[in-house]
Design a protein around this motif. Structure first.
Motif, mmCIF file in Angstrom:
data_model
loop_
_atom_site.group_PDB
_atom_site.id
_atom_site.type_symbol
_atom_site.label_atom_id
_atom_site.label_comp_id
_atom_site.label_asym_id
_atom_site.label_seq_id
_atom_site.Cartn_x
_atom_site.Cartn_y
_atom_site.Cartn_z
ATOM 1 N N ASP A 30 -1.878 -12.667 -6.607
ATOM 2 C CA ASP A 30 -1.174 -11.470 -6.141
ATOM 3 C C ASP A 30 0.135 -11.278 -6.886
ATOM 4 N N PHE A 31 0.821 -12.370 -7.184
ATOM 5 C CA PHE A 31 2.074 -12.272 -7.931
ATOM 6 C C PHE A 31 1.856 -11.553 -9.262
ATOM 7 N N HIS A 32 0.856 -11.974 -10.016
ATOM 8 C CA HIS A 32 0.630 -11.370 -11.331
ATOM 9 C C HIS A 32 0.188 -9.914 -11.218
ATOM 10 N N LYS A 33 -0.575 -9.593 -10.192
ATOM 11 C CA LYS A 33 -0.958 -8.195 -9.987
ATOM 12 C C LYS A 33 0.261 -7.326 -9.742
ATOM 13 N N VAL A 34 1.182 -7.843 -8.933
ATOM 14 C CA VAL A 34 2.369 -7.081 -8.581
ATOM 15 C C VAL A 34 3.340 -6.987 -9.757
ATOM 16 N N VAL A 35 3.438 -8.046 -10.547
ATOM 17 C CA VAL A 35 4.271 -7.983 -11.745
ATOM 18 C C VAL A 35 3.772 -6.881 -12.672
ATOM 19 N N ALA A 36 2.462 -6.791 -12.834
ATOM 20 C CA ALA A 36 1.880 -5.785 -13.716
ATOM 21 C C ALA A 36 2.027 -4.379 -13.155
ATOM 22 N N ASP A 37 2.016 -4.252 -11.825
ATOM 23 C CA ASP A 37 2.081 -2.939 -11.192
ATOM 24 C C ASP A 37 2.647 -3.089 -9.789
ATOM 25 N N PRO A 38 3.938 -2.801 -9.588
ATOM 26 C CA PRO A 38 4.529 -2.961 -8.256
ATOM 27 C C PRO A 38 3.800 -2.178 -7.171
ATOM 28 N N ASP A 39 3.138 -1.096 -7.528
ATOM 29 C CA ASP A 39 2.400 -0.324 -6.539
ATOM 30 C C ASP A 39 1.220 -1.104 -5.969
ATOM 31 N N ALA A 40 0.818 -2.191 -6.662
ATOM 32 C CA ALA A 40 -0.248 -3.055 -6.155
ATOM 33 C C ALA A 40 0.167 -3.783 -4.879
ATOM 34 N N LEU A 41 1.451 -3.722 -4.525
ATOM 35 C CA LEU A 41 1.877 -4.261 -3.236
ATOM 36 C C LEU A 41 1.127 -3.592 -2.085
ATOM 37 N N ALA A 42 0.619 -2.409 -2.327
ATOM 38 C CA ALA A 42 -0.140 -1.705 -1.297
ATOM 39 C C ALA A 42 -1.413 -2.448 -0.916
ATOM 40 N N ASP A 43 -1.851 -3.388 -1.762
ATOM 41 C CA ASP A 43 -3.056 -4.166 -1.468
ATOM 42 C C ASP A 43 -2.767 -5.426 -0.661
ATOM 43 N N ILE A 44 -1.493 -5.778 -0.480
ATOM 44 C CA ILE A 44 -1.133 -7.024 0.180
ATOM 45 C C ILE A 44 -1.328 -6.886 1.691
ATOM 46 N N ALA A 45 -2.116 -7.800 2.253
ATOM 47 C CA ALA A 45 -2.481 -7.696 3.674
ATOM 48 C C ALA A 45 -1.260 -7.660 4.581
ATOM 49 N N GLU A 46 -0.238 -8.467 4.265
ATOM 50 C CA GLU A 46 0.955 -8.513 5.115
ATOM 51 C C GLU A 46 1.641 -7.149 5.191
ATOM 52 N N LEU A 47 1.636 -6.413 4.087
ATOM 53 C CA LEU A 47 2.253 -5.091 4.089
ATOM 54 C C LEU A 47 1.355 -4.062 4.760
ATOM 55 N N ARG A 48 0.079 -4.191 4.572
ATOM 56 C CA ARG A 48 -0.841 -3.253 5.198
ATOM 57 C C ARG A 48 -0.726 -3.317 6.727
ATOM 58 N N ARG A 49 -0.431 -4.503 7.230
ATOM 59 C CA ARG A 49 -0.248 -4.642 8.677
ATOM 60 C C ARG A 49 1.022 -3.950 9.178
ATOM 61 N N LEU A 50 2.000 -3.778 8.288
ATOM 62 C CA LEU A 50 3.256 -3.145 8.676
ATOM 63 C C LEU A 50 3.202 -1.624 8.563
ATOM 64 N N ALA A 51 2.296 -1.120 7.745
ATOM 65 C CA ALA A 51 2.222 0.323 7.491
ATOM 66 C C ALA A 51 1.980 1.077 8.794
ATOM 67 N N GLY A 52 2.728 2.160 8.965
ATOM 68 C CA GLY A 52 2.575 2.983 10.152
ATOM 69 C C GLY A 52 3.369 2.509 11.349
ATOM 70 N N ARG A 53 4.012 1.348 11.236
ATOM 71 C CA ARG A 53 4.841 0.839 12.329
ATOM 72 C C ARG A 53 6.313 1.088 12.000
ATOM 73 N N PRO A 54 7.128 1.495 12.966
ATOM 74 C CA PRO A 54 8.552 1.688 12.677
ATOM 75 C C PRO A 54 9.223 0.361 12.308
ATOM 76 N N LEU A 55 10.221 0.423 11.436
ATOM 77 C CA LEU A 55 10.915 -0.789 11.022
ATOM 78 C C LEU A 55 11.502 -1.531 12.219
ATOM 79 N N SER A 56 11.898 -0.801 13.247
ATOM 80 C CA SER A 56 12.487 -1.434 14.424
ATOM 81 C C SER A 56 11.492 -2.313 15.157
ATOM 82 N N ALA A 57 10.200 -2.140 14.859
ATOM 83 C CA ALA A 57 9.164 -2.941 15.519
ATOM 84 C C ALA A 57 8.697 -4.102 14.658
ATOM 85 N N TRP A 58 9.278 -4.264 13.474
ATOM 86 C CA TRP A 58 8.869 -5.372 12.607
ATOM 87 C C TRP A 58 9.562 -6.661 13.064
#
Length: 203
Positions: A92-120
């Motif tokens: 995952d590190f190398h994918k993200v280095v090559a393309d920061p937008d690949a962070l969208a594939d990271i499961a930890e971030l996908r779980r946060l999507a759609g939730r307000p920051l105050s709920a993280w």
């Protein structure tokens, strides 16, 4: 340094990711593993950690972090975000280095999507400050020297910065058209207009 020289580093990081259930547990596991090794390997771990961290110390990556964090990411937050990216593991590190937008594939971030920051919860924030202190803790455990690792790095002429020094060209994710072009998936997952209202970080 050639990629092969990071094999042992990645093995430690990925083993902690598989075996531990949270960052505190990962830090404890990494610290214990390092404390079983010669001092030179503890120092080497820290050097490798920062060499890898430097690869994500870019304005493009900072923009990605700002997109995720609702349009604002402080120096400290971006610094800890860099260690979190390293902690994802080699693939995952190398994918993200090559393309920061690949962070969208990271499961930890996908779980946060759609939730307000105050709920993280704190343990879900994409930051990992403690990873930067694991080797220092192991060094102290082996030698009894509280700042022994820092002195060892100084003796080898190794700089150990504590703030981002990003490469590249800065740009503002609040320019929504630019964000949509450069970070299309992240800007969809973490749209700023719905996330820039006042919020407080969950405790």
């Amino acid at each position: 340094m050639e990629e092969e020289s990071f094999e042992d580093f990645w093995a430690l990081i990925e083993d902690s990711r598989r075996r531990a259930t949270g960052r505190d547990e990962r830090e404890e596991l990494l610290g214990d593993r390092l404390a079983e090794r010669p001092l030179r390997e503890v120092v080497r771990f820290q050097i490798q950690l920062h060499r890898l961290r430097q690869r994500v110390d870019t304005w493009e990556m900072w923009a990605a972090a700002e997109q995720i964090f609702g349009g604002s990411c402080s120096d400290d937050s971006f610094w800890y975000f860099q260690f979190w990216v390293v902690g994802l593991g080699r693939e995952d590190f190398h994918k993200v280095v090559a393309d920061p937008d690949a962070l969208a594939d990271i499961a930890e971030l996908r779980r946060l999507a759609g939730r307000p920051l105050s709920a993280w919860p704190d343990d879900e924030w994409p930051e990992w400050e403690g990873l930067d202190y694991v080797a220092a803790g192991a060094y102290e455990k082996l030698t009894g020297e509280e700042e022994g690792l820092e002195a060892a790095l100084d003796a080898e002429g190794i700089e150990h910065p504590c703030n981002p020094e990003p490469d590249g060209e800065a740009w503002d994710v609040r320019h929504t058209e630019e964000a949509a072009r450069r970070l299309p998936r992240l800007s969809t997952m973490f749209p700023l207009p719905e996330r820039t209202a006042g919020w407080q970080r969950a405790e």
